[in-house]
Design a protein around this motif. Structure first.
Motif, PDB file in Angstrom:
ATOM      1  N   ALA A 148       0.827  -1.206   0.000  1.00 48.13           N
ATOM      2  CA  ALA A 148       0.000   0.000   0.000  1.00 48.13           C
ATOM      3  C   ALA A 148       0.860   1.254   0.000  1.00 48.13           C
ATOM      4  O   ALA A 148       0.622   2.202  -0.757  1.00 48.13           O
ATOM      5  CB  ALA A 148      -0.934  -0.003   1.215  1.00 48.13           C
ATOM      6  N   ARG A 149       1.884   1.278   0.837  1.00 50.24           N
ATOM      7  CA  ARG A 149       2.756   2.459   0.903  1.00 50.24           C
ATOM      8  C   ARG A 149       3.539   2.625  -0.395  1.00 50.24           C
ATOM      9  O   ARG A 149       3.700   3.738  -0.898  1.00 50.24           O
ATOM     10  CB  ARG A 149       3.718   2.340   2.094  1.00 50.24           C
ATOM     11  N   MET A 150       4.022   1.509  -0.934  1.00 48.30           N
ATOM     12  CA  MET A 150       4.813   1.581  -2.161  1.00 48.30           C
ATOM     13  C   MET A 150       3.963   2.074  -3.331  1.00 48.30           C
ATOM     14  O   MET A 150       4.419   2.875  -4.158  1.00 48.30           O
ATOM     15  CB  MET A 150       5.395   0.209  -2.483  1.00 48.30           C
ATOM     16  N   ALA A 151       2.721   1.605  -3.419  1.00 47.93           N
ATOM     17  CA  ALA A 151       1.870   2.012  -4.532  1.00 47.93           C
ATOM     18  C   ALA A 151       1.527   3.488  -4.432  1.00 47.93           C
ATOM     19  O   ALA A 151       1.598   4.224  -5.431  1.00 47.93           O
ATOM     20  CB  ALA A 151       0.593   1.172  -4.557  1.00 47.93           C
ATOM     21  N   ARG A 152       1.166   3.923  -3.237  1.00 46.78           N
ATOM     22  CA  ARG A 152       0.714   5.316  -3.086  1.00 46.78           C
ATOM     23  C   ARG A 152       1.851   6.288  -3.399  1.00 46.78           C
ATOM     24  O   ARG A 152       1.696   7.223  -4.185  1.00 46.78           O
ATOM     25  CB  ARG A 152       0.200   5.536  -1.644  1.00 46.78           C
ATOM     26  N   ALA A 153       2.996   6.080  -2.773  1.00 49.56           N
ATOM     27  CA  ALA A 153       4.131   6.971  -3.024  1.00 49.56           C
ATOM     28  C   ALA A 153       4.744   6.712  -4.396  1.00 49.56           C
ATOM     29  O   ALA A 153       5.180   7.641  -5.078  1.00 49.56           O
ATOM     30  CB  ALA A 153       5.185   6.786  -1.928  1.00 49.56           C
ATOM     31  N   GLY A 154       4.758   5.444  -4.812  1.00 47.47           N
ATOM     32  CA  GLY A 154       5.375   5.101  -6.077  1.00 47.47           C
ATOM     33  C   GLY A 154       4.636   5.671  -7.270  1.00 47.47           C
ATOM     34  O   GLY A 154       5.259   6.019  -8.286  1.00 47.47           O
ATOM     35  N   ALA A 155       3.315   5.786  -7.166  1.00 46.42           N
ATOM     36  CA  ALA A 155       2.538   6.345  -8.267  1.00 46.42           C
ATOM     37  C   ALA A 155       2.940   7.785  -8.537  1.00 46.42           C
ATOM     38  O   ALA A 155       3.162   8.187  -9.691  1.00 46.42           O
ATOM     39  CB  ALA A 155       1.047   6.254  -7.953  1.00 46.42           C
ATOM     40  N   GLU A 156       3.046   8.578  -7.479  1.00 51.17           N
ATOM     41  CA  GLU A 156       3.433   9.980  -7.670  1.00 51.17           C
ATOM     42  C   GLU A 156       4.860  10.094  -8.179  1.00 51.17           C
ATOM     43  O   GLU A 156       5.174  10.950  -9.011  1.00 51.17           O
ATOM     44  CB  GLU A 156       3.261  10.747  -6.353  1.00 51.17           C
ATOM     45  N   GLU A 157       5.742   9.223  -7.690  1.00 52.30           N
ATOM     46  CA  GLU A 157       7.127   9.228  -8.159  1.00 52.30           C
ATOM     47  C   GLU A 157       7.187   8.868  -9.644  1.00 52.30           C
ATOM     48  O   GLU A 157       7.944   9.473 -10.416  1.00 52.30           O
ATOM     49  CB  GLU A 157       7.950   8.243  -7.335  1.00 52.30           C
ATOM     50  N   MET A 158       6.378   7.896 -10.070  1.00 49.08           N
ATOM     51  CA  MET A 158       6.368   7.494 -11.475  1.00 49.08           C
ATOM     52  C   MET A 158       5.820   8.619 -12.355  1.00 49.08           C
ATOM     53  O   MET A 158       6.350   8.884 -13.445  1.00 49.08           O
ATOM     54  CB  MET A 158       5.533   6.223 -11.649  1.00 49.08           C
ATOM     55  N   ILE A 159       4.786   9.287 -11.912  1.00 42.75           N
ATOM     56  CA  ILE A 159       4.227  10.391 -12.702  1.00 42.75           C
ATOM     57  C   ILE A 159       5.262  11.505 -12.843  1.00 42.75           C
ATOM     58  O   ILE A 159       5.422  12.087 -13.927  1.00 42.75           O
ATOM     59  CB  ILE A 159       2.921  10.895 -12.058  1.00 42.75           C
ATOM     60  N   ARG A 160       5.997  11.790 -11.767  1.00 34.88           N
ATOM     61  CA  ARG A 160       7.058  12.811 -11.854  1.00 34.88           C
ATOM     62  C   ARG A 160       8.150  12.374 -12.828  1.00 34.88           C
ATOM     63  O   ARG A 160       8.641  13.178 -13.623  1.00 34.88           O
ATOM     64  CB  ARG A 160       7.659  13.082 -10.472  1.00 34.88           C
ATOM     65  N   PHE A 161       8.542  11.094 -12.753  1.00 43.89           N
ATOM     66  CA  PHE A 161       9.573  10.587 -13.658  1.00 43.89           C
ATOM     67  C   PHE A 161       9.137  10.759 -15.109  1.00 43.89           C
ATOM     68  O   PHE A 161       9.917  11.207 -15.957  1.00 43.89           O
ATOM     69  CB  PHE A 161       9.856   9.114 -13.359  1.00 43.89           C
ATOM     70  N   CYS A 162       7.896  10.396 -15.395  1.00 42.27           N
ATOM     71  CA  CYS A 162       7.402  10.528 -16.770  1.00 42.27           C
ATOM     72  C   CYS A 162       7.454  11.982 -17.231  1.00 42.27           C
ATOM     73  O   CYS A 162       7.895  12.276 -18.354  1.00 42.27           O
ATOM     74  CB  CYS A 162       5.975   9.991 -16.858  1.00 42.27           C
ATOM     75  N   ALA A 163       7.017  12.889 -16.373  1.00 46.56           N
ATOM     76  CA  ALA A 163       7.019  14.304 -16.745  1.00 46.56           C
ATOM     77  C   ALA A 163       8.440  14.811 -17.001  1.00 46.56           C
ATOM     78  O   ALA A 163       8.679  15.582 -17.938  1.00 46.56           O
ATOM     79  CB  ALA A 163       6.336  15.118 -15.657  1.00 46.56           C
ATOM     80  N   GLU A 164       9.383  14.371 -16.171  1.00 44.39           N
ATOM     81  CA  GLU A 164      10.764  14.847 -16.296  1.00 44.39           C
ATOM     82  C   GLU A 164      11.488  14.246 -17.500  1.00 44.39           C
ATOM     83  O   GLU A 164      12.459  14.829 -17.993  1.00 44.39           O
ATOM     84  CB  GLU A 164      11.542  14.511 -15.014  1.00 44.39           C
TER      85      GLU A 164
END
Length: 401
Positions: A65-81
């Motif tokens: 649960a923690r990995m998905a919640r934080a990981g989703a935002e991290e992945m979206i940032r990675f894609c944008a960057e």
């Protein structure tokens, strides 16, 4: 002879994320990524729904649960960057039968406890959002997004090269030998010496673990997930991702509807036992693997436990009308003429000694090695965080030498 501090076996999204994390955490560490195929993310990472999950499904407070919640935002940032296309879509989870409503309510409670923006919606709001979708109850999840994980893998590989890492495709690992100060690998026509290895081989992770001299706590059983797509003239039937209420007894999310970034609407996947680790088609059969599974008591336990489910999945795979009937529970206007076959993926499903499907991450450490033996959903979503966790483990192994 190639020398490296860390060799990562497997160029899928978790292996690439791990190599990236090692280089970012410990600049100057020499890292080599070995991939058996000719491109990055050739298997699970490039054959999935391309959905960035929110953390809705996992037990509150759990690692997933923690990995998905934080990981989703991290992945979206990675894609944008990295100029990888990504779109926040939200999604609907729908109950198509009254018996599913309590499970839908439990999902809403679970998601809320995980910090997910999820709420029950009325039938009026459902009709406004998805006028062609039928349900007795529905919930809306705000955080879900869609990307292209194949492009994510390519962006990770490019960043690894920029950070000084070395990447090799077409390099299947055939032999691993321990030596006093590390390991020696034979990969294709190359010999590699490394101080530590990371096994992110996905469908071959248990085999690689055995090559390295350990007995893994799980074995991999491949499951094929087959996809269909709506005909272009019927794509208007679905506006955003629509998921069924999952069966809590199984680690699969069920057949769902997912509009892709290019406008294609994917339908699937099912979950059919595959007859080869790369069993993307019915005719892909590996007799040696099947023989190993038939002799394995855990596989027989798996068959005894899930045979009813397996028969249903085989039937839906072989008979398109049965597949379409399951889709019509959510999308009643769809007909067999509206759907086209759209490829398949193969999931590396871990099974324990008792024949139970393992639905959590299995990451094992050994001297000078870290083995990622099970990385189920949300592995792609949380891959950047998983990579950081595995990188920390392998760097600990280097320090402990």
């Amino acid at each position: 002879m190639v020398d490296a501090d860390v060799v990562v076996i497997g160029g899928g999204i978790v292996g690439l994320a791990t190599a990236r994390a090692v280089l970012r955490s410990a600049p100057g560490t020499s890292v080599l990524v070995l991939e058996a195929e000719r491109r990055w993310g050739a298997h699970q990472s490039g054959h999935n729904s391309n959905v960035i999950h929110s953390g809705l499904y996992y037990a509150p407070g759990s690692h997933k649960a923690r990995m998905a919640r934080a990981g989703a935002e991290e992945m979206i940032r990675f894609c944008a960057e990295h100029d990888v296309p990504v779109r926040r879509t939200g999604k609907l989870v729908v109950a198509t039968r009254p018996a599913e409503v309590p499970r839908l309510d439990a999902l809403v409670e679970r998601g809320t406890a995980n910090g997910v923006t999820v709420r029950r919606i009325s039938k009026v709001e459902l009709a406004e959002r998805e006028p062609h979708v039928a349900a007795v109850a529905a919930a809306h999840v705000a955080e879900t997004a869609v990307t292209d994980f194949s492009q994510v893998c390519a962006a990770m590989a490019a960043e690894i090269a920029e950070l000084g890492g070395e990447l090799r495709t077409g390099a299947p690992v055939e032999r691993i030998r321990s030596r006093g100060d590390g390991v020696v690998l034979t990969a294709g026509d190359a010999t590699v010496r490394a101080r530590a290895l990371v096994n992110c081989a996905g469908l071959h992770s248990d085999r690689v673990a055995r090559l390295s001299g350990i007995t893994p706590p799980v074995r991999i059983v491949p499951f094929r997930g087959e996809y269909f797509a709506l005909r272009p003239e019927r794509q208007h039937l679905v506006g955003g991702p629509v998921y069924p209420v999952p069966d809590p007894a199984l680690p699969f999310l069920g057949i769902h509807l997912t509009p892709m970034l290019d406008g294609t609407v994917h339908i699937g996947p099912n979950a059919v036992p595959a007859f080869a680790r790369h069993g993307y088609r019915w005719r892909d059969v590996d007799g040696r693997m099947l023989g190993d599974l038939l002799r394995d008591p855990a596989s027989r336990g798996l068959a005894r436990r899930y045979w009813r489910y397996g028969i249903g999945e085989f039937a839906r795979s072989a008979l398109r009308p049965l597949f379409v009937r399951s889709v019509r529970a959510m999308l009643p206007e769809v007909t067999a003429r509206d759907v086209l076959r759209h490829g398949a993926g193969v999931r590396a499903q871990a099974v324990d000694d008792d024949g139970k499907l393992v639905d959590d991450f299995v990451i094992s450490r050994a001297p000078r090695a870290v083995h990622v033996l099970n990385a189920p959903s949300p592995a792609a979503t949380a891959s950047l965080l998983i990579g950081e966790r595995v990188a920390a483990d392998v760097l600990d192994e280097l320090v402990a030498e």
